[in-house]
Design a protein around this motif. Structure first.
Motif, PDB file in Angstrom:
ATOM      1  N   ASP A 122      46.522  42.157  28.473  1.00  0.00           N
ATOM      2  CA  ASP A 122      47.154  43.033  27.783  1.00  0.00           C
ATOM      3  C   ASP A 122      46.732  43.350  26.570  1.00  0.00           C
ATOM      4  OD1 ASP A 122      49.108  43.910  29.888  1.00  0.00           O
ATOM      5  OD2 ASP A 122      50.319  42.081  29.154  1.00  0.00           O
ATOM      6  N   SER A 123      45.476  42.693  26.316  1.00  0.00           N
ATOM      7  CA  SER A 123      44.719  42.990  24.950  1.00  0.00           C
ATOM      8  C   SER A 123      44.280  44.594  24.806  1.00  0.00           C
ATOM      9  CB  SER A 123      43.435  42.053  24.940  1.00  0.00           C
ATOM     10  OG  SER A 123      42.617  42.359  25.730  1.00  0.00           O
ATOM     11  N   PRO A 124      43.672  44.872  23.526  1.00  0.00           N
ATOM     12  CA  PRO A 124      43.419  46.222  23.369  1.00  0.00           C
ATOM     13  C   PRO A 124      42.024  46.683  24.428  1.00  0.00           C
ATOM     14  CG  PRO A 124      43.822  45.219  21.106  1.00  0.00           C
ATOM     15  CD  PRO A 124      43.816  44.057  22.223  1.00  0.00           C
ATOM     16  N   LEU A 125      41.338  45.837  24.499  1.00  0.00           N
ATOM     17  CA  LEU A 125      40.323  46.066  25.570  1.00  0.00           C
ATOM     18  C   LEU A 125      40.654  45.979  27.159  1.00  0.00           C
ATOM     19  CD1 LEU A 125      36.923  44.321  24.227  1.00  0.00           C
ATOM     20  CD2 LEU A 125      37.604  46.717  24.146  1.00  0.00           C
ATOM     21  N   GLY A 126      41.976  45.066  27.400  1.00  0.00           N
ATOM     22  CA  GLY A 126      42.415  45.191  28.724  1.00  0.00           C
ATOM     23  C   GLY A 126      41.618  43.918  29.621  1.00  0.00           C
ATOM     24  N   ILE A 127      40.928  43.294  28.929  1.00  0.00           N
ATOM     25  CA  ILE A 127      40.026  42.367  29.616  1.00  0.00           C
ATOM     26  C   ILE A 127      39.673  41.087  28.618  1.00  0.00           C
ATOM     27  CG2 ILE A 127      37.840  41.665  30.610  1.00  0.00           C
ATOM     28  CD1 ILE A 127      37.546  44.776  31.489  1.00  0.00           C
ATOM     29  N   SER A 128      39.856  40.217  29.128  1.00  0.00           N
ATOM     30  CA  SER A 128      39.590  38.698  28.378  1.00  0.00           C
ATOM     31  C   SER A 128      38.401  37.958  29.197  1.00  0.00           C
ATOM     32  CB  SER A 128      40.857  37.791  28.652  1.00  0.00           C
ATOM     33  OG  SER A 128      40.484  36.428  28.151  1.00  0.00           O
ATOM     34  N   PRO A 129      37.712  37.394  28.083  1.00  0.00           N
ATOM     35  CA  PRO A 129      36.335  36.717  28.555  1.00  0.00           C
ATOM     36  C   PRO A 129      36.640  35.427  29.401  1.00  0.00           C
ATOM     37  CG  PRO A 129      36.569  36.411  26.219  1.00  0.00           C
ATOM     38  CD  PRO A 129      37.635  37.433  26.649  1.00  0.00           C
ATOM     39  N   ASP A 130      37.830  34.960  29.139  1.00  0.00           N
ATOM     40  CA  ASP A 130      38.302  33.778  29.839  1.00  0.00           C
ATOM     41  C   ASP A 130      39.543  33.762  30.450  1.00  0.00           C
ATOM     42  OD1 ASP A 130      39.737  33.808  27.620  1.00  0.00           O
ATOM     43  OD2 ASP A 130      39.138  31.800  26.884  1.00  0.00           O
ATOM     44  N   VAL A 131      40.207  32.829  31.364  1.00  0.00           N
ATOM     45  CA  VAL A 131      41.509  33.069  32.058  1.00  0.00           C
ATOM     46  C   VAL A 131      42.626  32.436  31.001  1.00  0.00           C
ATOM     47  CG1 VAL A 131      42.617  32.252  33.805  1.00  0.00           C
ATOM     48  CG2 VAL A 131      40.413  32.716  34.232  1.00  0.00           C
ATOM     49  N   ASN A 132      43.358  32.869  30.753  1.00  0.00           N
ATOM     50  CA  ASN A 132      44.382  32.348  29.659  1.00  0.00           C
ATOM     51  C   ASN A 132      45.830  33.046  30.108  1.00  0.00           C
ATOM     52  OD1 ASN A 132      45.177  35.183  28.093  1.00  0.00           O
ATOM     53  ND2 ASN A 132      42.876  34.769  27.584  1.00  0.00           N
ATOM     54  N   GLU A 133      46.833  32.554  29.537  1.00  0.00           N
ATOM     55  CA  GLU A 133      48.085  32.780  29.682  1.00  0.00           C
ATOM     56  C   GLU A 133      48.431  34.308  29.823  1.00  0.00           C
ATOM     57  OE1 GLU A 133      50.124  31.871  25.491  1.00  0.00           O
ATOM     58  OE2 GLU A 133      49.795  30.315  27.085  1.00  0.00           O
ATOM     59  N   GLY A 134      47.828  35.099  29.288  1.00  0.00           N
ATOM     60  CA  GLY A 134      47.757  36.634  29.244  1.00  0.00           C
ATOM     61  C   GLY A 134      47.250  37.090  30.224  1.00  0.00           C
ATOM     62  N   VAL A 135      46.253  36.868  31.001  1.00  0.00           N
ATOM     63  CA  VAL A 135      45.751  37.406  32.319  1.00  0.00           C
ATOM     64  C   VAL A 135      46.715  37.362  33.292  1.00  0.00           C
ATOM     65  CG1 VAL A 135      43.816  36.956  33.740  1.00  0.00           C
ATOM     66  CG2 VAL A 135      43.364  36.483  31.477  1.00  0.00           C
ATOM     67  N   PHE A 136      46.904  38.480  33.973  1.00  0.00           N
ATOM     68  CA  PHE A 136      47.897  38.702  34.874  1.00  0.00           C
ATOM     69  C   PHE A 136      46.997  38.995  36.400  1.00  0.00           C
ATOM     70  CE2 PHE A 136      47.251  42.930  32.885  1.00  0.00           C
ATOM     71  CZ  PHE A 136      46.911  43.568  33.786  1.00  0.00           C
ATOM     72  N   VAL A 137      45.759  39.464  36.089  1.00  0.00           N
ATOM     73  CA  VAL A 137      45.098  39.479  37.695  1.00  0.00           C
ATOM     74  C   VAL A 137      43.577  39.252  37.444  1.00  0.00           C
ATOM     75  CG1 VAL A 137      45.000  42.300  37.425  1.00  0.00           C
ATOM     76  CG2 VAL A 137      44.901  41.024  39.541  1.00  0.00           C
ATOM     77  N   ARG A 138      42.909  38.675  38.195  1.00  0.00           N
ATOM     78  CA  ARG A 138      41.534  38.555  38.112  1.00  0.00           C
ATOM     79  C   ARG A 138      40.769  39.379  39.197  1.00  0.00           C
ATOM     80  NH1 ARG A 138      38.968  33.115  38.275  1.00  0.00           N
ATOM     81  NH2 ARG A 138      37.713  33.990  36.655  1.00  0.00           N
ATOM     82  N   SER A 139      39.911  40.115  39.050  1.00  0.00           N
ATOM     83  CA  SER A 139      39.303  40.747  40.077  1.00  0.00           C
ATOM     84  C   SER A 139      37.841  41.007  39.930  1.00  0.00           C
ATOM     85  CB  SER A 139      40.003  42.262  40.089  1.00  0.00           C
ATOM     86  OG  SER A 139      39.587  42.850  38.952  1.00  0.00           O
ATOM     87  N   PHE A 140      37.222  41.530  40.969  1.00  0.00           N
ATOM     88  CA  PHE A 140      35.685  42.101  40.831  1.00  0.00           C
ATOM     89  C   PHE A 140      35.701  43.265  41.874  1.00  0.00           C
ATOM     90  CE2 PHE A 140      35.341  38.807  44.074  1.00  0.00           C
ATOM     91  CZ  PHE A 140      34.865  39.337  45.126  1.00  0.00           C
ATOM     92  N   TYR A 141      34.720  44.240  41.461  1.00  0.00           N
ATOM     93  CA  TYR A 141      34.503  45.177  42.199  1.00  0.00           C
ATOM     94  C   TYR A 141      33.182  45.465  42.995  1.00  0.00           C
ATOM     95  CZ  TYR A 141      38.311  47.049  39.182  1.00  0.00           C
ATOM     96  OH  TYR A 141      39.342  47.034  38.661  1.00  0.00           O
ATOM     97  N   PHE A 142      33.241  46.207  44.136  1.00  0.00           N
ATOM     98  CA  PHE A 142      32.013  46.501  45.009  1.00  0.00           C
ATOM     99  C   PHE A 142      32.282  47.630  45.784  1.00  0.00           C
ATOM    100  CE2 PHE A 142      34.848  43.663  47.252  1.00  0.00           C
ATOM    101  CZ  PHE A 142      34.945  44.092  48.580  1.00  0.00           C
ATOM    102  N   GLN A 143      31.138  48.329  46.201  1.00  0.00           N
ATOM    103  CA  GLN A 143      31.210  49.520  47.019  1.00  0.00           C
ATOM    104  C   GLN A 143      30.964  49.437  48.401  1.00  0.00           C
ATOM    105  OE1 GLN A 143      28.935  51.388  43.497  1.00  0.00           O
ATOM    106  NE2 GLN A 143      30.493  53.195  43.938  1.00  0.00           N
ATOM    107  N   ASP A 144      31.537  50.271  49.183  1.00  0.00           N
ATOM    108  CA  ASP A 144      30.969  50.004  50.550  1.00  0.00           C
ATOM    109  C   ASP A 144      29.705  51.031  50.840  1.00  0.00           C
ATOM    110  OD1 ASP A 144      31.907  52.799  51.095  1.00  0.00           O
ATOM    111  OD2 ASP A 144      33.178  52.487  52.542  1.00  0.00           O
ATOM    112  N   PRO A 145      29.261  51.242  52.021  1.00  0.00           N
ATOM    113  CA  PRO A 145      28.039  52.043  52.161  1.00  0.00           C
ATOM    114  C   PRO A 145      28.171  53.581  51.780  1.00  0.00           C
ATOM    115  CG  PRO A 145      28.202  50.618  54.097  1.00  0.00           C
ATOM    116  CD  PRO A 145      29.721  50.538  53.163  1.00  0.00           C
ATOM    117  N   ASP A 146      29.532  54.295  51.890  1.00  0.00           N
ATOM    118  CA  ASP A 146      29.737  55.481  51.337  1.00  0.00           C
ATOM    119  C   ASP A 146      29.964  55.518  49.888  1.00  0.00           C
ATOM    120  OD1 ASP A 146      29.452  57.133  53.628  1.00  0.00           O
ATOM    121  OD2 ASP A 146      31.140  56.063  54.549  1.00  0.00           O
ATOM    122  N   GLY A 147      30.019  54.389  49.184  1.00  0.00           N
ATOM    123  CA  GLY A 147      30.336  54.557  47.700  1.00  0.00           C
ATOM    124  C   GLY A 147      31.860  54.421  47.412  1.00  0.00           C
ATOM    125  N   ILE A 148      32.569  53.985  48.430  1.00  0.00           N
ATOM    126  CA  ILE A 148      34.109  53.695  48.362  1.00  0.00           C
ATOM    127  C   ILE A 148      34.091  52.541  47.429  1.00  0.00           C
ATOM    128  CG2 ILE A 148      36.324  53.434  49.320  1.00  0.00           C
ATOM    129  CD1 ILE A 148      35.318  55.152  51.701  1.00  0.00           C
TER     130      ILE A 148
END
Length: 193
Positions: free
Chosen positions: A130-156
């Motif tokens: 919930d920081s102003p940038l919405g992302i933390s460089p490390d895992v701390n008590e404020g982090v509510f979800v961790r994720s990473f993104y990728f795309q399928d062959p159609d760009g989804i």
């Protein structure tokens, strides 16, 4: 998670239906790379196309239509033009922005490595908080979800995500925006008209 539906007994998402340009390539990616079993295939009547279903876990399915005359995608309108770390998040009202699959916290980083080993280009890990940038460089008590993104062959745009804490009343604290708050899209449209 907190709360529950008091109106309808919903058990999650039955299926999310997307559109594929090449059903064979879609099967290769979702079954071959992501390991989702193909559980049902349909030929649509009158040569309208196909509708295939993949088991994505938890009793939920990801489904794809293939239409012989489907329009080409319009990145940045029908879906994001790229991944969030590339500065791409915008998509049109009514579009499907991305699909996030829940993965176990203890396998999250391993799954990212496995996708990279299979040749899938993945984003850096994002620790959403919930920081102003919405992302933390490390895992701390404020982090509510961790994720990473990728795309399928159609760009989804796809995401592997894992919740890291339980939500409470303090997690619902923002005033919702309305259509009247959408000044930028109106100005952009007027400028191009």
């Amino acid at each position: 998670m907190t709360g529950g539906n008091t109106e309808f007994e919903l058990g999650g998402i039955n299926h999310l239906a997307l559109v594929s340009s090449d059903m064979k390539r879609t099967i290769d990616f979702y079954s071959g790379v992501l390991g989702m079993p193909l559980i049902k295939t349909l030929e649509l009547p009158g040569g309208l196309g196909q509708h295939f279903f993949f088991d994505c876990g938890g009793g939920d399915c990801l489904a794809f239509f293939w239409f012989p005359d489907a329009p080409d995608p319009v990145p940045g309108i029908s879906a994001p033009a790229g991944r969030p770390e590339q500065g791409e998040l915008l998509s049109a009202v009514g579009s499907m922005n991305h699909v996030a699959f829940h993965v176990p916290v203890d396998k999250f980083e391993e799954y990212r490595r496995r996708l990279r080993d299979k040749g899938v280009e993945v984003s850096p890990i994002l620790n959403h908080d919930d920081s102003p940038l919405g992302i933390s460089p490390d895992v701390n008590e404020g982090v509510f979800v961790r994720s990473f993104y990728f795309q399928d062959p159609d760009g989804i745009l796809l995401e592997f995500a894992c919740w890291t804490r339980t939500f409470d009343e303090s997690d619902v604290s923002h005033e919702p925006k309305t259509a009247a708050d959408r000044t930028a899209p109106k100005e952009k449209h007027a400028a191009t008209a």
